[in-house]
Design an enzyme around this catalytic site. Structure first.
Site, short mmCIF file in Angstrom:
data_model
loop_
_atom_site.label_atom_id
_atom_site.label_comp_id
_atom_site.label_asym_id
_atom_site.label_seq_id
_atom_site.Cartn_x
_atom_site.Cartn_y
_atom_site.Cartn_z
N CYS A 47 41.92 32.21 42.16
CA CYS A 47 42.17 33.63 42.43
C CYS A 47 40.93 34.24 43.06
CB CYS A 47 42.51 34.34 41.13
SG CYS A 47 42.72 36.12 41.32
N CYS A 50 39.42 36.97 40.46
CA CYS A 50 38.83 36.66 39.15
C CYS A 50 38.40 35.22 38.98
CB CYS A 50 39.78 37.06 38.03
SG CYS A 50 41.14 35.90 37.78
N CYS A 65 56.52 28.04 56.77
CA CYS A 65 56.91 29.44 56.59
C CYS A 65 55.83 30.41 57.05
CB CYS A 65 57.29 29.71 55.14
SG CYS A 65 55.89 29.83 54.00
N CYS A 96 48.45 36.66 39.48
CA CYS A 96 47.47 36.00 38.62
C CYS A 96 47.65 36.54 37.20
CB CYS A 96 46.06 36.30 39.11
SG CYS A 96 44.77 35.68 38.01
N CYS A 99 44.22 38.56 35.99
CA CYS A 99 43.77 39.85 36.53
C CYS A 99 44.89 40.63 37.21
CB CYS A 99 42.61 39.66 37.49
SG CYS A 99 43.09 39.06 39.11
N HIS A 102 48.19 40.48 42.94
CA HIS A 102 49.39 40.04 43.66
C HIS A 102 49.02 38.84 44.51
CE1 HIS A 102 53.03 40.17 46.12
NE2 HIS A 102 52.25 40.06 47.18
N ASP A 109 63.55 27.32 47.50
CA ASP A 109 63.86 26.47 48.65
C ASP A 109 62.69 25.55 48.97
OD1 ASP A 109 61.96 28.18 49.60
OD2 ASP A 109 63.19 29.07 51.19
FE FE Z 1 42.94 36.73 39.08
#
Ligand code: FE
Length: 134
Positions: A47, A50, A65, A96, A99, A102, A109
């Site tokens: 992340c 964090c 994608c 996450c 923390c 997003h 799929d």
């Molecule tokens: Fe995090």
């Protein structure tokens, strides 16, 4: 969740504007542009907010994608999910667990062995190069 609650002002100081927009404002980076989209280097994706371990490069696959795609997290309890009804769709948002950054969304799929595609913004990740067998 909320084990690492910080104010927006704190996050703004620690993150780049794009990191803040994606991780703390549920933004999305432009497809096919992210640093890790085509990255095949071995390591652990952490992340960016964090440092929590989120995904192994071993679970990364070429989905086509436009965003880094993984079939599974390193540990399921390192992620949190919730329904996202934005943009007239029902999607499963991935965050996450430590923390609440997003990260992206998960779709059914994906690739073997789970059939899932964790579609994750590069900007939410930091690759920690790993010399271990990967
Ligand atoms: Fe995090």
């Amino acid at each position: 969740m909320s084990q690492m609650a910080k104010s927006d002002a704190q996050w703004k100081q620690e993150l780049s504007p794009e990191q803040f927009q994606v991780c703390r404002r549920r933004g999305t980076e432009a497809p096919f542009t992210g640093e890790y989209y085509e990255c095949n280097d071995p390591g652990i994706y952490r992340c960016v907010c964090c440092g929590a371990e989120l995904f192994s490069s071993q679970a990364k696959f070429a989905s086509g994608c436009g965003w880094p795609s993984f079939y599974a997290p390193i540990q399921s309890d390192h992620l949190a999910t919730r329904e996202d009804h934005s943009f007239g769709m029902v999607r499963i948002e991935v965050l996450c667990a430590r923390c609440e950054a997003h990260l992206g969304h998960v779709f059914p799929d994906g690739s073997k062995p789970t059939g899932l595609r964790y579609c994750i913004n590069s900007v939410a990740l930091k690759l920690d190069p790993d010399s271990r067998d990967a």
